[in-house]
Design a protein around this motif. Structure first.
Motif, PDB file in Angstrom:
ATOM      1  N   PRO A 342       3.469  -2.153  -2.453  1.00 62.24           N
ATOM      2  CA  PRO A 342       2.042  -1.814  -2.542  1.00 62.24           C
ATOM      3  C   PRO A 342       1.543  -2.014  -3.968  1.00 62.24           C
ATOM      4  N   ARG A 343       0.316  -2.484  -4.126  1.00 63.94           N
ATOM      5  CA  ARG A 343      -0.215  -2.732  -5.473  1.00 63.94           C
ATOM      6  C   ARG A 343      -0.069  -1.510  -6.376  1.00 63.94           C
ATOM      7  N   LEU A 350       8.073  -3.307 -11.688  1.00 61.06           N
ATOM      8  CA  LEU A 350       8.427  -4.057 -12.890  1.00 61.06           C
ATOM      9  C   LEU A 350       9.264  -3.220 -13.849  1.00 61.06           C
ATOM     10  N   GLU A 351       8.931  -1.948 -13.957  1.00 65.17           N
ATOM     11  CA  GLU A 351       9.715  -1.063 -14.818  1.00 65.17           C
ATOM     12  C   GLU A 351      11.149  -0.946 -14.304  1.00 65.17           C
ATOM     13  N   GLY A 352      11.293  -0.770 -13.009  1.00 63.74           N
ATOM     14  CA  GLY A 352      12.623  -0.664 -12.419  1.00 63.74           C
ATOM     15  C   GLY A 352      13.424  -1.942 -12.570  1.00 63.74           C
ATOM     16  N   GLY A 371      -1.887  -9.608  -7.498  1.00 66.96           N
ATOM     17  CA  GLY A 371      -2.992  -9.112  -6.693  1.00 66.96           C
ATOM     18  C   GLY A 371      -2.587  -8.610  -5.331  1.00 66.96           C
ATOM     19  N   ASP A 372      -1.438  -9.097  -4.804  1.00 70.07           N
ATOM     20  CA  ASP A 372      -0.964  -8.564  -3.529  1.00 70.07           C
ATOM     21  C   ASP A 372       0.412  -7.919  -3.649  1.00 70.07           C
ATOM     22  N   GLY A 373       0.839  -7.623  -4.872  1.00 74.07           N
ATOM     23  CA  GLY A 373       2.069  -6.868  -5.076  1.00 74.07           C
ATOM     24  C   GLY A 373       3.347  -7.641  -4.838  1.00 74.07           C
ATOM     25  N   ASN A 374       3.258  -8.972  -4.725  1.00 74.76           N
ATOM     26  CA  ASN A 374       4.432  -9.800  -4.422  1.00 74.76           C
ATOM     27  C   ASN A 374       5.105 -10.247  -5.716  1.00 74.76           C
ATOM     28  N   THR A 375       6.262  -9.651  -6.018  1.00 72.42           N
ATOM     29  CA  THR A 375       6.958  -9.961  -7.269  1.00 72.42           C
ATOM     30  C   THR A 375       8.082 -10.966  -7.029  1.00 72.42           C
ATOM     31  N   HIS A 376       8.326 -11.783  -8.051  1.00 72.79           N
ATOM     32  CA  HIS A 376       9.436 -12.733  -8.021  1.00 72.79           C
ATOM     33  C   HIS A 376      10.333 -12.504  -9.231  1.00 72.79           C
ATOM     34  N   PRO A 377      11.170 -11.467  -9.204  1.00 72.65           N
ATOM     35  CA  PRO A 377      12.165 -11.316 -10.266  1.00 72.65           C
ATOM     36  C   PRO A 377      13.199 -12.444 -10.154  1.00 72.65           C
ATOM     37  N   VAL A 378      13.410 -13.159 -11.238  1.00 73.74           N
ATOM     38  CA  VAL A 378      14.317 -14.313 -11.243  1.00 73.74           C
ATOM     39  C   VAL A 378      15.539 -13.958 -12.079  1.00 73.74           C
ATOM     40  N   VAL A 379      16.669 -13.806 -11.420  1.00 75.25           N
ATOM     41  CA  VAL A 379      17.913 -13.450 -12.096  1.00 75.25           C
ATOM     42  C   VAL A 379      18.555 -14.739 -12.613  1.00 75.25           C
ATOM     43  N   LEU A 406      10.223   1.783  -2.921  1.00 69.13           N
ATOM     44  CA  LEU A 406       8.823   1.902  -3.337  1.00 69.13           C
ATOM     45  C   LEU A 406       7.854   1.637  -2.185  1.00 69.13           C
ATOM     46  N   GLY A 407       8.384   1.551  -0.969  1.00 64.35           N
ATOM     47  CA  GLY A 407       7.519   1.332   0.191  1.00 64.35           C
ATOM     48  C   GLY A 407       7.202  -0.117   0.445  1.00 64.35           C
ATOM     49  N   GLY A 408       8.033  -1.011  -0.095  1.00 70.39           N
ATOM     50  CA  GLY A 408       7.767  -2.437   0.034  1.00 70.39           C
ATOM     51  C   GLY A 408       8.616  -3.120   1.080  1.00 70.39           C
ATOM     52  N   THR A 409       8.716  -4.449   0.968  1.00 73.54           N
ATOM     53  CA  THR A 409       9.461  -5.280   1.900  1.00 73.54           C
ATOM     54  C   THR A 409      10.366  -6.222   1.122  1.00 73.54           C
ATOM     55  N   ILE A 410      11.476  -6.638   1.745  1.00 73.88           N
ATOM     56  CA  ILE A 410      12.452  -7.477   1.054  1.00 73.88           C
ATOM     57  C   ILE A 410      11.965  -8.908   0.864  1.00 73.88           C
ATOM     58  N   THR A 411      10.944  -9.315   1.596  1.00 77.66           N
ATOM     59  CA  THR A 411      10.417 -10.658   1.390  1.00 77.66           C
ATOM     60  C   THR A 411       8.934 -10.706   1.717  1.00 77.66           C
ATOM     61  N   GLY A 412       8.161 -11.220   0.773  1.00 79.24           N
ATOM     62  CA  GLY A 412       6.728 -11.360   0.989  1.00 79.24           C
ATOM     63  C   GLY A 412       6.337 -12.736   1.478  1.00 79.24           C
ATOM     64  N   GLU A 413       7.193 -13.760   1.173  1.00 77.47           N
ATOM     65  CA  GLU A 413       6.805 -15.114   1.546  1.00 77.47           C
ATOM     66  C   GLU A 413       7.961 -16.102   1.610  1.00 77.47           C
ATOM     67  N   HIS A 414       9.144 -15.758   1.142  1.00 81.77           N
ATOM     68  CA  HIS A 414      10.254 -16.715   1.125  1.00 81.77           C
ATOM     69  C   HIS A 414      11.105 -16.683   2.384  1.00 81.77           C
TER      70      HIS A 414
END
Length: 455
Positions: A342-343, A350-352, A371-379, A406-414
Motif C-alpha cells: 500500500p502507498r 524502503l526502510e526495511g 505512485g502505486d507502491g510497486n517496488t523493485h529492490p535489485v539485489v 506490510l499488507g502487500g503482495t509478492i508480485t505487482g507485475e513480474h
C-alpha cells in the motif's frame, strides 16, 4: 523424439522448427536469476493459429509438455524450459491485425512488440498505456501472460485493464474465444481476466483485442531530490492524498542513480538519497508540476527541478527506464524483486529493504513505481561467490516477507514463474490455492502447459 518431430513436421514448415541443441539452448530461460531451466526437445515458431493448434494437438497426443514464450524478457522464470519440452515461441506471430479509432481498439497477434504497437496507434491519435521498462523488446503476449505494468500505472492502470478479449488455443488444440470488442459486456464468467497473468499455464494466447485511449498531451516531468527515502515516500503520500493524478510517479534511490550515471552519463544528482520523478499529461502540466513541487518541498525535498520541455522530460524518463539495466552493471548478476505494498507503507518498505541490505552486507538498489507502491529492490551479487549468492537469495526472500508483513503482495507485475511459486501459497492461503489448482485442472487436465510454474 523421432515421433515428436515427425508429427510436428506434418503440420509445420521446416523453418518453424529448431532442433540444433546449440540454438535451442538459447531458448531455455528468461532473464531471472536462481531459476532452474531444462533442455527443450525442440523449439517451434508458428506463424498461424492453425500451426499453434497443431503443436498443442501433437503435444497432447504424445503427452509432451509445452512452454509458451514471448521475448523472454520476464524476470520470474515463467518462460524457462523443462526437460524434453516443446518451447512454443510466439514471436513470429507479430501482426497488428486492426486499429479502430472509432471503437478505440487494436487487434493484435501475441508477438507484437509493445513499443511497435504504441507507435502504430499513436499515428491514429490513440494511446496504449501499459509500458513496461522493456517495452522496446517485450511482446504483448508476454505482457498478457505476466499481467505486466509499467511507468504509467499510477494513472492508467496495468495490462489487465486493457485486454477486452482473447483467442486462446487450449491444451488439447481447441480454439477458445473470450471477451468482446465492445465497450461494455458482462456475458458469462470473465474468462479473459483469468488468462491475463496466468503465465501460459491455462492456454496459448494467439490474438488479443486491446482497449485504447485517446492520445494525451505530451507529458512534462519534474525531478525532486531528497536527503532520505522517507522524505520521498512522504511526498508520494501527500501527492496522492491531495487528489493529484500524475501520469507517472517514480522513485530511484542513490544506488540506482549512481548506476545510471555510470552507464550512460545522464548527469543525475549523485548526492541525493532518493530522486522522485513526477509527470503530468494534463492540458496545463506546468501548473500541476508546480503544485506537486510545493508538496515535495513541504515533505523535505532539497531541490525541485521541473523539466523545461518534452526533450528534457524524455531524458529523465530514459534514465528511469534504464534503471534495472544499469543496476546489472554493479555486480555480475542481479535478483530483481517485485513487491507491491500500500502507498501508505512505501516508506516502511524502503526502510526495511535498507536494513536487509545492511544485514546481509549486500548492495540492493531500489527503483519503484512509487505512485502505486510497486517496488523493485535489485539485489546485486556475484554468482561465482557461493556465500554471496546464498546471502542474495536469503535477502530476496526477506524482502518478500517484508512486503507481505506490510499488507502487500509478492508480485505487482513480474509474475510468479519459478522464482516465487513457494511464496504464492503463503500469500494466497490454502483455500485459494485449492481453487487455483482446480482451475488449472479444468483447462489443462494432463498438466502439459508450462509445468512447474506458478504452483
Amino acid at each position: 523424439m523421432d515421433d515428436l518431430l515427425e508429427l510436428l513436421r506434418a503440420g509445420l514448415p521446416a523453418e518453424a522448427l529448431i532442433t540444433d541443441p546449440d540454438v535451442t539452448a538459447s531458448y531455455a530461460h528468461d532473464m531471472a536469476s536462481f531459476c532452474e531451466a531444462g533442455t527443450p526437445a525442440v523449439v517451434a515458431l508458428p506463424r498461424t493459429v492453425e500451426q499453434v493448434q497443431h503443436v498443442m494437438r501433437t503435444a497432447t497426443a504424445l503427452r509432451v509438455p509445452v512452454v509458451p514464450q514471448g521475448a523472454r524478457t520476464g524476470l520470474s522464470g515463467a518462460a524457462n524450459a523443462t526437460d524434453g519440452c516443446i518451447v512454443l515461441s510466439l514471436v513470429k506471430m507479430d501482426r497488428i491485425l486492426e486499429i479502430s479509432p472509432v471503437d478505440r481498439i487494436a487487434v493484435v497477434e501475441p508477438g507484437v512488440v509493445n513499443a511497435v504497437l504504441s507507435r502504430a496507434v499513436d499515428e491514429h491519435g490513440l494511446y496504449y498505456p501499459p509500458d513496461p521498462s522493456s517495452w522496446e523488446m517485450c511482446t504483448i503476449g508476454g505482457n498478457i501472460g505476466t499481467a505486466s505494468g509499467g511507468l504509467c500505472c499510477v494513472k492508467y492502470g496495468v495490462t489487465a485493464e486493457y485486454v477486452l478479449g482473447l483467442d486462446v488455443v487450449l491444451a488439447d488444440g481447441r480454439l477458445l474465444t473470450t471477451g468482446r470488442r465492445t465497450a461494455k459486456g458482462v456475458a458469462g464468467y470473465d474468462l479473459t481476466r483469468l488468462f491475463v497473468g496466468s503465465e501460459g499455464s491455462l492456454g496459448i494466447v494467439v490474438k488479443a483485442v486491446l482497449a485504447l485511449k485517446p492520445r494525451p498531451p505530451r507529458q512534462l516531468v519534474l525531478a525532486a531530490e531528497f536527503a532520505d527515502a522517507a522524505g520521498a515516500c512522504e511526498a508520494v503520500c501527500r501527492i496522492m492524498e491531495s487528489g493529484h493524478t500524475p501520469s507517472l510517479l517514480e522513485l530511484m534511490d542513490r544506488t540506482t542513480v549512481q548506476a545510471v550515471n555510470r552507464m550512460a552519463n545522464m548527469g543525475l544528482p549523485e548526492t541525493t538519497e532518493a530522486l522522485l520523478l513526477a509527470a503530468f499529461d494534463t492540458p496545463d502540466p506546468a501548473a500541476d508540476l508546480a503544485a506537486v513541487g510545493a508538496l515535495c518541498t513541504a515533505a523535505g525535498a532539497t531541490a525541485v527541478v521541473p523539466a523545461e520541455d518534452a526533450a528534457e522530460s524524455e531524458m529523465l524518463l530514459q534514465a528511469r527506464r534504464m534503471s534495472l539495466t544499469a543496476l546489472e552493471t554493479v555486480k555480475p548478476a542481479t535478483m530483481i524483486d517485485d513487491v507491491c505494498v500500500p502507498r501508505s507503507r512505501l516508506g516502511a518498505m524502503l526502510e526495511g529493504t535498507a536494513e536487509i541490505a545492511e544485514k546481509y552486507g549486500l548492495t540492493i538498489g531500489v527503483c519503484a513505481h512509487a505512485g502505486d507502491g510497486n517496488t523493485h529492490p535489485v539485489v546485486c551479487f556475484d554468482p561465482a561467490d557461493a556465500d554471496e549468492s546464498r546471502r542474495a537469495r536469503e535477502s530476496f526472500d526477506e524482502i518478500m516477507a517484508l512486503g507481505l508483513a506490510l499488507g502487500g503482495t509478492i508480485t505487482g507485475e513480474h509474475g510468479v514463474g519459478v522464482l516465487k511459486k513457494e511464496w504464492l501459497a503463503r500469500e494466497l492461503g490454502e483455500v485459494s490455492v485449492e481453487l487455483h489448482r482446480g482451475i488449472k485442472q479444468a483447462f489443462d487436465p494432463l498438466g502439459l502447459l508450462n509445468p512447474g510454474k506458478v504452483f
